[in-house]
Design an enzyme around this catalytic site. Structure first.
Site, PDB file in Angstrom:
ATOM      1  N   MET A  46      -6.285 -25.037 138.718  1.00 57.79           N
ATOM      2  CA  MET A  46      -6.016 -25.773 139.955  1.00 57.79           C
ATOM      3  C   MET A  46      -7.161 -25.608 140.944  1.00 57.79           C
ATOM      4  SD  MET A  46      -4.007 -27.732 141.564  1.00 57.79           S
ATOM      5  CE  MET A  46      -4.491 -28.356 143.175  1.00 57.79           C
ATOM      6  N   GLU A  50     -12.721 -28.040 137.576  1.00 55.82           N
ATOM      7  CA  GLU A  50     -12.145 -27.601 138.859  1.00 55.82           C
ATOM      8  C   GLU A  50     -13.217 -27.541 139.935  1.00 55.82           C
ATOM      9  OE1 GLU A  50      -9.036 -27.781 138.835  1.00 55.82           O
ATOM     10  OE2 GLU A  50      -8.803 -27.698 136.647  1.00 55.82           O
ATOM     11  N   ASN A  54      -7.667 -25.566 144.172  1.00 54.30           N
ATOM     12  CA  ASN A  54      -7.469 -25.211 145.576  1.00 54.30           C
ATOM     13  C   ASN A  54      -8.813 -24.965 146.262  1.00 54.30           C
ATOM     14  OD1 ASN A  54      -4.605 -24.754 144.822  1.00 54.30           O
ATOM     15  ND2 ASN A  54      -5.528 -23.033 143.725  1.00 54.30           N
ATOM     16  N   HIS A 104     -13.963 -30.945 141.334  1.00 58.01           N
ATOM     17  CA  HIS A 104     -12.926 -31.417 142.255  1.00 58.01           C
ATOM     18  C   HIS A 104     -13.277 -31.132 143.717  1.00 58.01           C
ATOM     19  CE1 HIS A 104      -9.568 -33.144 140.140  1.00 58.01           C
ATOM     20  NE2 HIS A 104      -9.268 -32.080 139.424  1.00 58.01           N
ATOM     21  N   GLU A 131       0.094 -28.086 143.881  1.00 56.87           N
ATOM     22  CA  GLU A 131       0.080 -29.464 143.387  1.00 56.87           C
ATOM     23  C   GLU A 131       1.170 -29.618 142.342  1.00 56.87           C
ATOM     24  OE1 GLU A 131      -3.539 -30.920 141.578  1.00 56.87           O
ATOM     25  OE2 GLU A 131      -2.779 -32.951 141.570  1.00 56.87           O
TER      26      GLU A 131
HETATM   27  N1  ARG Z   1      -5.177 -30.724 139.622  1.00 60.22           N
HETATM   28  C1  ARG Z   1      -5.085 -29.886 138.447  1.00 60.22           C
HETATM   29  C2  ARG Z   1      -6.254 -30.254 137.566  1.00 60.22           C
HETATM   30  O1  ARG Z   1      -7.329 -29.973 137.853  1.00 60.22           O
HETATM   31  C3  ARG Z   1      -3.848 -30.027 137.675  1.00 60.22           C
HETATM   32  C4  ARG Z   1      -2.611 -30.019 138.448  1.00 60.22           C
HETATM   33  C5  ARG Z   1      -1.478 -30.324 137.570  1.00 60.22           C
HETATM   34  N2  ARG Z   1      -0.292 -30.295 138.335  1.00 60.22           N
HETATM   35  C6  ARG Z   1       0.898 -30.493 137.819  1.00 60.22           C
HETATM   36  N3  ARG Z   1       1.881 -30.410 138.596  1.00 60.22           N
HETATM   37  N4  ARG Z   1       1.091 -30.738 136.550  1.00 60.22           N
HETATM   38  O2  ARG Z   1      -6.201 -30.966 136.636  1.00 60.22           O
HETATM   39 ZN    ZN Z   2      -8.133 -32.067 137.690  1.00 63.53          ZN
END
Ligand code: ARG
Ligand code: ZN
Length: 869
Positions: free
Chosen positions: A273, A308, A275, A311, A131
């Site tokens: 993250m 996380e 995933n 998510h 991401e």
């Molecule tokens: N999705 C991640 C979270 O749980 C953060 C991802 C941040 N990505 C980035 N490229 N800054 O918050």
């Molecule tokens: Zn997040």
């Protein structure tokens, strides 16, 4: 790596120009052949023209960068170089069937990947971060979240160097290969966008546990760490199980795979993250015990593990259509995380913490040169928009919906959202529509929160008519102009309030007014006496509220309001007033704070929050609100003056509190209650140090060398660094010797020194950049030293501009390694307009010097041009 681009300038990418993908990818097979000098990635993509795309004859365009293309095949036939067009960003294939198989081979060099996006070496292991747009650094692919596929992933590697091989989903096959190598095959039964792909390979320790879901399925839980750190996973494992249970109970969301894995890595660009089934964490956000991490770190473990995990539904099962919608998953997930942390600890304290972070970090962003709505309309580098606005203000917007429709209505709306969009990519409209449909209300005007930037201001006046017993509130809303948005339409928002009698008793209970117009009048009937309004209870909307309170009224609220948020906030208002005016603290205020401190029924954590002054940033914003400019050094000193006066007046009570807690607190305990007690204890000592440095310093020195608890050690190291130079030098040296081999502990040592509120701090930070505990390659080291320095008024804001030049220089050097991290340290310059004339000129000068560089990443260039723009 191709981290840099040269001018001409990158264009804005716009939400309004969204088009559905031309091709879809139904299944992805990936094969990773990990070798010492490179990793070969072979893909097989089952592609098909998207019936929803209007571009009937458009070619197949795959994103890809920073890798070496080896071969391309379409339906088994290898393409010659003339059959496709390769640029540094894309691979375009014109001759593709409407449905078929594209197979691509390319080489990655994870050891050289200092950007930490895509596949990279994190110390001894290999891991991925995709991401937002990291997958394109691994293989050529339509790298956008509205393309969802099923993945099967094979990993081959040397067994001795990489005994553990992980990817998303279920392990379906593994075994030995020739030459001391082995392999593993993973299959993820859920379709997902490529940004949720993950792979980890390395020599890892593991802790395992089990969780029984409410429908009776057993889930294997695993936390992986670098060798030797598995004893630091206790908090995370406990938090994971609590989060899984809580999401079932509060939101009816159950986990869906047979296995849930967390991997802690030591090189990571942000917190963690989500995933699918394989969360990857910055080790600083997941590993630690009371003797290796501070309470502030430990509080994050539960928060981030929960975030996380949540998510999995709000992000993975339902994801975003495009990267303008980040708040769809992040605002919602931060909201869920806050509710979880509140339920596990103290909801009231969690709310205070949330709002103070919002005011300290998001309000300045919303007033700066890159102010954007929670759903930006355009960007150059999407990585620049993982912001406090998208996350924290985004969570406030979700919370307002809950306030408008009630907790039950919110649950109904959320159920409908998951039901409608499960397995798909959604938009913010989809979310709000589900909330509106489930509750039969109109949220059309509410959508403006997604489109307009800036912190709205409410100006409230009141009058009471004793004859008719009617109380009238006039509420005016306005929102300051932000870049590209000169005028704003009024917002729809809930204003929660109560009416207090002269002794602070609630006369009417909680009421929620629904604001929609620029100016509204509310008449509340049957009010027995002239009330003190308790406005914006629980911080029901992310606004600044002006009401002309007298000090006496604020003291009543501080002492008696039934709303914990407003009690705290009344104290904050009084603190800000006295800090900025320089007036002496009136006895009545000191007495009120003494009462809070001595209250037997109040939680220690709440006492600590109440006694904590608004931060330097908040005081600075208060100056801006009055039309003044900020001298950050002067603000710091004003704040200190109040602390010193308070500590002088409350010396006896502060010492008594300190001693009582110190005597009873178990050094090994780090639950919510212990954390609150420790924060109060260390606040007492830090305050006392302002008034009685000679008495406090030796106490602090004893704690630094004698305590086993890391929070206490660091709090006292902070005190010493802020005062006695000789004691500080000795304590720092001893600390460094004890913890030399533990980078995450040495980060605190770096941070304490970068925070020193003293004019000599830049020289020290320069020297520390050459220390073996520092490395520009590791984001945690950079955050500890440069990040902390950038928030230090005596450092970054030094009057001669040396701090600005230093940080700009770090940005330039870091940009060649890690553009995403570099852009973070360019962001403090976005606020140059807020400071005094001398500093404005110096900040602009540093920006212009950066802007003149030939080669700059898009990330940094976007920040720099928008700052100057
Ligand atoms: N999705 C991640 C979270 O749980 C953060 C991802 C941040 N990505 C980035 N490229 N800054 O918050
Ligand atoms: Zn997040």
């Amino acid at each position: 790596m191709d981290n840099t681009t040269t001018r001409p300038e990158q264009a804005e990418i716009r939400l309004a120009e969204y088009k559905p993908p031309v091709f879809l990818v139904d299944t992805v097979e990936l094969d990773f052949d990990i070798r010492d000098d490179r990793t070969r990635v072979s893909s097989r993509l089952a592609i098909r023209r998207n019936p929803e795309s209007a571009e009937r004859n458009a070619p197949l365009v795959l994103n890809g960068q920073g890798q070496k293309l080896v071969a391309v095949r379409v339906d088994g036939r290898e393409l010659a170089a003339g059959d496709y067009v390769l640029t540094d960003k894309t691979l375009t294939i014109r001759a593709v069937p409407d449905e078929g198989v594209v197979a691509i081979e390319s080489d990655n060099d994870p050891a050289a990947n200092t950007a930490l996006m895509g596949l990279y070496a994190a110390g001894p292991m290999l891991c991925t971060q995709c991401e937002a747009e990291g997958f394109r650094r691994i293989t050529y692919f339509p790298d956008r979240p509205d393309v969802q596929s099923r993945y099967r992933v094979a990993i081959h590697a040397d067994e001795d160097r990489y005994p553990v091989l992980l990817a998303n989903g279920n392990l379906v096959e593994n075994g030995k290969e020739a030459g001391g190598r082995h392999y593993a095959v993973w299959e993820d039964p859920f379709r997902k966008p490529c940004y949720l792909f993950a792979l980890v390979a390395g020599r890892l320790d593991k802790v395992a546990d089990r969780f029984l879901t409410r429908s009776g399925r057993e889930v294997l839980l695993e936390i992986y760490t670098e060798p030797g750190r598995s004893s630091e996973t206790g908090f995370a494992m406990a938090a994971l199980k609590k989060a899984m249970r809580w999401d079932e109970e509060r939101f009816g969301r159950e986990y869906d795979l047979d296995r849930f894995m967390i991997v802690a890595v030591s090189f990571f660009n942000f917190g963690a993250m989500e995933n699918k089934g394989l969360n990857i964490f910055n080790d600083a956000r997941v590993l630690g015990r009371a003797d290796t991490a501070t309470d502030a770190d430990i509080a994050f473990f539960e928060r981030v593990v929960g975030h996380e995990y949540f998510h999995n539904w709000s992000g993975d099962r339902v994801t975003c259509r495009d990267w303008f919608q980040i708040t769809l998953k992040e605002g919602l997930t931060v909201f869920r995380e806050q509710e979880f942390v509140g339920d596990m600890n103290s909801p009231a304290q969690e709310r205070l913490r949330t709002v103070s972070v919002l005011r300290r970090v998001q309000f300045p962003e919303d007033a700066g040169a890159m102010a954007h709505p929670i759903r930006p309309a355009s960007y150059q580098a999407v990585e620049n928009f993982y912001t406090a606005t998208v996350y924290s203000k985004g969570a406030e917007v979700i919370r307002m919906i809950q306030t408008l429709v009630g907790r039950e209505g919110f649950r109904k709306g959320l159920d409908l959202y998951f039901e409608r969009h499960d397995g798909h990519s959604a938009t913010c409209e989809d979310f709000v529509r589900a909330m509106a449909d489930a509750n039969a209300i109109d949220l059309g005007q509410f959508m403006r929160w997604y489109a307009q930037a800036g912190t709205p201001v409410l100006d409230v006046t009141s009058r009471y008519d004793a004859d008719s017993r009617a109380y009238t509130l006039e509420v005016e809303q306005r929102c300051p102009a932000t870049p590209g948005q000169d005028t704003k339409e009024p917002f729809h928002m809930p204003l929660r309030l109560g009416l207090l009698d002269a002794r602070g008793g609630d006369m009417k209970g909680d009421m929620v007014l629904k604001l929609r117009r620029p100016r509204e009048t509310f008449v509340i009937e049957d009010v027995p006496e002239k009330p003190i309004p308790s406005l914006l209870r629980d911080f029901s909307a992310p606004v600044r509220l002006n009401y002309d309170y007298t000090d006496a009224e604020l003291l009543v609220i501080l002492a008696h309001d039934s709303d914990g948020f407003n009690r705290w906030d009344a104290g904050q208002k009084l603190f800000a007033k006295y800090a900025l005016s320089g007036e002496a603290l009136p006895d009545a205020f000191v007495t009120a704070l003494r009462t809070v401190l001595m209250d037997k029924d109040l939680e220690a954590g709440t006492k600590a929050m109440t006694l904590t002054l608004p931060g330097e940033e908040e005081l600075g914003l208060a100056l801006i609100a009055r039309g003044e400019r900020i001298d950050p050094v002067a603000v710091c000193e004003k704040r200190r003056r109040v602390i010193k006066a308070l500590a002088g007046a409350l010396s006896g009570e502060l010492w008594a509190t300190y001693r009582e807690i110190a005597a009873g607190l178990d050094e090994e305990a780090s639950d919510g209650v212990a954390r609150g007690q420790r924060s109060l204890k260390n606040l007492c000592l830090a305050y006392l140090h302002r008034a009685e440095p000679g008495k406090v310093a030796p106490v602090a020195a004893r704690v630094v060398s004698g305590a086993r608890n890391m929070t206490d050690k660091i709090a006292c190291l902070d005190i010493l660094v802020d005062g006695d130079a000789a004691l500080a030098a000795r304590a720092l040296a001893e600390f460094a010797e004890t913890f030399a081999g533990q980078p995450s502990i040495m980060d605190k040592w770096l941070g304490v020194q970068a925070a020193e509120r003293h004019a000599g701090v830049l020289e020290k930070v320069r020297r520390l950049m050459a220390h073996k505990a520092f490395s520009l390659n590791n984001p945690n080291r950079v955050a500890a030293l440069v990040g902390v320095f950038a928030g230090n008024p005596f450092g970054f804001h030094a009057e001669d501009g040396s701090g600005y030049r230093f940080v700009a220089d770090v940005v330039e050097r870091l940009d060649r390694l890690n553009p995403q991290a570099a852009a973070r340290y360019a962001k403090p310059f976005l606020r140059w307009r807020d400071f005094d004339a001398g500093r404005q000129a110096l900040m602009q000068e540093a920006l212009r010097k950066l802007a003149a560089l030939e080669s700059l990443s898009i990330n940094v260039r976007e920040v720099v041009t928008k700052a100057l723009g």
